[in-house]
Design a protein around this motif. Structure first.
Motif, PDB file in Angstrom:
ATOM      1  N   ARG A 225      36.781  52.617  40.364  1.00 51.60           N
ATOM      2  CA  ARG A 225      37.968  51.964  39.805  1.00 51.60           C
ATOM      3  C   ARG A 225      39.189  52.845  40.056  1.00 51.60           C
ATOM      4  NH1 ARG A 225      37.297  46.510  38.764  1.00 51.60           N
ATOM      5  NH2 ARG A 225      35.081  46.270  38.334  1.00 51.60           N
ATOM      6  N   CYS A 231      42.403  44.461  38.846  1.00 49.65           N
ATOM      7  CA  CYS A 231      41.260  43.646  39.260  1.00 49.65           C
ATOM      8  C   CYS A 231      41.625  42.209  38.906  1.00 49.65           C
ATOM      9  CB  CYS A 231      39.993  44.085  38.529  1.00 49.65           C
ATOM     10  SG  CYS A 231      38.623  42.932  38.779  1.00 49.65           S
ATOM     11  N   GLN A 232      41.953  41.428  39.937  1.00 48.50           N
ATOM     12  CA  GLN A 232      42.511  40.085  39.699  1.00 48.50           C
ATOM     13  C   GLN A 232      41.499  39.129  39.082  1.00 48.50           C
ATOM     14  OE1 GLN A 232      43.216  41.924  42.390  1.00 48.50           O
ATOM     15  NE2 GLN A 232      45.432  41.855  42.713  1.00 48.50           N
ATOM     16  N   SER A 233      40.204  39.420  39.214  1.00 40.18           N
ATOM     17  CA  SER A 233      39.213  38.493  38.663  1.00 40.18           C
ATOM     18  C   SER A 233      38.845  38.841  37.220  1.00 40.18           C
ATOM     19  CB  SER A 233      37.950  38.486  39.534  1.00 40.18           C
ATOM     20  OG  SER A 233      37.337  39.761  39.494  1.00 40.18           O
ATOM     21  N   CYS A 269      41.306  45.205  45.003  1.00 41.00           N
ATOM     22  CA  CYS A 269      39.971  45.207  44.402  1.00 41.00           C
ATOM     23  C   CYS A 269      38.954  44.475  45.291  1.00 41.00           C
ATOM     24  CB  CYS A 269      40.028  44.545  43.027  1.00 41.00           C
ATOM     25  SG  CYS A 269      38.474  44.733  42.125  1.00 41.00           S
ATOM     26  N   CYS A 271      35.623  44.040  43.921  1.00 43.50           N
ATOM     27  CA  CYS A 271      34.474  43.813  43.035  1.00 43.50           C
ATOM     28  C   CYS A 271      33.882  42.436  43.358  1.00 43.50           C
ATOM     29  CB  CYS A 271      34.887  43.901  41.565  1.00 43.50           C
ATOM     30  SG  CYS A 271      35.791  42.448  40.979  1.00 43.50           S
ATOM     31  N   CYS A 274      36.261  39.520  42.539  1.00 44.30           N
ATOM     32  CA  CYS A 274      37.406  39.415  43.451  1.00 44.30           C
ATOM     33  C   CYS A 274      36.956  38.944  44.837  1.00 44.30           C
ATOM     34  CB  CYS A 274      38.155  40.744  43.532  1.00 44.30           C
ATOM     35  SG  CYS A 274      39.118  41.076  42.021  1.00 44.30           S
TER      36      CYS A 274
END
Ligand code: ZN
Length: 589
Positions: A225, A231-233, A269, A271, A274
């Motif tokens: 991180r 983190c857009q999600s 991001c 992840c 995302c």
């Protein structure tokens, strides 16, 4: 400007001799009209009246009176009367049915723009915050059928150049005269604010505030991180963002523009959540920014119907969405990279992306353009020739706003001319660039104008003839097409211009600014362009002795102007000279 050129300039629009069938403002050195601020006018009309009175006095020596109501002693110039307009900041100047000269404009700023643009029809020119042309005349009048009606090409107009970006009042005043509206001096109306900037992790969801407690709100980059992006999600992060935006809008009811641009890096991001968003479309990190912006847009649309959310089409977010839709209250700041040696219409990649964005956002586009090499503001770079073709294209696509980063150094090559041309073009996309450049050079370089024009043409022709010119924001291949011979020609031309303007301090200073750019190039390219060898056969009226001698000359000029502003985005002229004094000391013969 000489009298003849001035008459030619104005003949089409206005009458300069008093006439029975004309509205005379001043006739044969006597004021004929007085200025009335319409009782229903917006606050800025009073400022507009002041400006008109100031300039008419400069032109004719006659100070027009202010009156509270029409009277028989004077003809009436009525300022700021409400009228019907179809465009933001639209202006109108005409003789009304009562025989009054009406000067008015839309909204809180319109009357001010109307006065400044009206004055331009008499040959007044606002070249820069430092220089104007104000013709001296005995009579000032317009025909009874005179009509001036401008609908500005863009609702949002601004720039960041050597003439735009200063804190002294003269800069704010110049921007107003040029029709810019992003920031407005007190009393001249309310600014048209469109926030397009990189706010995520800095203004909203500040990393310094939340990262320690909520690292999962931030970007997963290479398995870790990081504070680079959010983190857009992460729904919790988005909800926190919505709360921040709503709090801002609640605290400031005048706020109509929320910028949600990601921070200025490409560490987004990756992840699982995302990645799923990225897979919804084929537009790179654009998908992540849209995913967040749409949620914020939906969350505020009902309570704040005037507010718009902006995203930024830039860098890893240049590709427009193909499948994802934008909420109607989402607008796009568009800063697409390209080869700046050419107009946008000659870049297929740029055109495809821009058209895609225009479709996705229904033309709710705010252009963020570039006309500078941020690593060297002094390099030969006549990119100003692309300004008008580009602006016309933006206008033809119905874009809402136009802003550009221009050269900001005092010594930047033709930086003031670029700032002037950009400002004129975004007010009226149909301006004649050749005419503006000719006028600018004639008015600003005095008796040296002929030589300066040749220097400008030398650069322009070299660029046009170049086989594969390349210009980026952070570099160019100008050394391939601006040859050593051209460097020597520049040296000769600008030294001649300096000599010719010795008795004209303002023009001489402008020429000296250009000399800095010329010397700068000699210092940088001394070895590569084999200057020393060329000097053996060069016949120069003003000799070039050595690189250290040129550096000394640069230093003297810089000291004279107190090491003004920037050599590049990162380096000031003071620092540049410190480096070069040290570097070229040893080499002295
Ligand atoms: Zn994520």
């Amino acid at each position: 400007m000489n009298r003849l050129a001035f008459y030619a300039l104005c003949a089409a629009a206005t009458l300069l001799v008093p006439s029975a069938r004309a509205f005379n403002i001043v006739a044969n050195g006597r004021a004929q009209a007085a200025v009335l601020v319409d009782p229903q006018a917006t606050e800025s009309a009073a400022k507009a009246a002041d400006e008109l009175i100031v300039y008419v006095e400069k032109m004719t020596g006659q100070k027009l009176r202010r009156i509270d109501r029409p009277n028989t002693a004077w003809k009436t110039i009525r300022i700021g009367a409400p009228a019907k307009f179809s465009k933001s900041d639209e202006i109108a100047v005409f003789v009304n049915r009562r025989g009054e000269l009406e000067i008015t404009g839309e909204g809180t700023r319109g009357p001010v723009y109307a006065v400044f643009k009206f004055l331009e029809t008499f040959g007044v020119r606002y070249w820069s915050p430092w220089r104007e042309t104000v013709p001296e005349v005995k009579s000032l009048s317009v025909g009874n059928n005179f009509k001036l009606n401008h609908k500005p090409a863009f609702e949002s107009r601004s720039g960041w150049g050597v003439s735009h970006s200063g804190h002294e009042p003269r800069f704010a005043s110049w921007r107003m005269k040029m029709g810019a509206n992003a920031s407005v001096p007190k009393g001249f109306g309310t600014p048209h604010v469109v926030n397009i900037s990189e706010t995520m992790t800095r203004k909203y969801l500040k990393a310094e505030k939340y990262f320690a407690e909520h690292p999962e709100w931030y970007a997963l980059v290479d398995g870790e991180r990081k504070r680079t992006q959010i983190c857009q999600s992460n729904q919790e992060a988005v909800d926190a963002l919505i709360a921040e935006v709503r709090a801002e809008l609640a605290a400031n009811t005048n706020c109509t523009s929320i910028s949600l641009g990601s921070d200025d890096n490409d560490k987004f991001c990756r992840c699982d959540g995302c990645r799923k968003i990225l897979a919804q479309d084929d537009c790179g990190d654009t998908a992540l920014e849209i995913h967040v912006a749409n949620q914020v847009a939906r969350a505020i649309s009902k309570d704040y119907p005037r507010a718009k959310v902006s995203i930024l089409a830039y860098w890893t977010k240049e590709r427009p969405p193909r499948k994802m839709k934008l909420e109607p209250n989402v607008v796009v700041g568009m800063a697409l990279g390209r080869n700046y040696a050419y107009p946008v219409t000659q870049s297929q990649a740029w055109m495809e992306k821009a058209d895609g964005w225009a479709r996705a956002a229904d033309s709710r586009i705010y252009i963020w353009d570039y006309y500078a090499n941020f690593r060297n503001f002094q390099e030969p770079r006549p990119d100003a020739i692309n300004i008008v073709p580009n602006v016309r294209h933006y206008h033809s696509r119905g874009f809402l706003g136009a802003s550009a980063q221009l050269s900001i150094g005092t010594f930047s090559t033709f930086g003031e001319m670029k700032a002037y041309l950009w400002s004129q073009a975004i007010w009226n996309a149909e301006v004649d660039a050749d005419k503006i450049i000719a006028e600018f050079i004639a008015a600003n370089y005095g008796k040296g104008a002929g030589q300066v024009r040749q220097y400008w043409d030398l650069m322009v022709n070299a660029l046009k003839k170049a086989e594969a010119p390349s210009m980026g924001n952070y570099g160019s291949n100008y050394e391939q097409w601006f040859t050593p011979e051209m460097m020597f020609t520049s040296w000769r031309l600008i030294n001649e211009a300096l000599k010719l303007t010795e008795d004209d301090p303002l023009a001489n200073r402008q020429c000296e600014y250009l000399l800095v750019a010329v010397i700068n190039d000699f210092v940088l390219r001394w070895e590569k362009a084999e200057i020393e060898k060329r000097l053996e056969t060069a016949r120069l009226t003003v000799p070039i002795v050595s690189r250290p001698a040129l550096v000394r000359q640069l230093d003297e000029i810089c000291r004279k102007y107190r090491y003004p502003s920037y050599w590049s985005e990162q380096i000031g002229w003071d620092k540049r000279m410190d480096d070069w004094r040290e570097k070229y000391k040893e080499a002295e013969r």
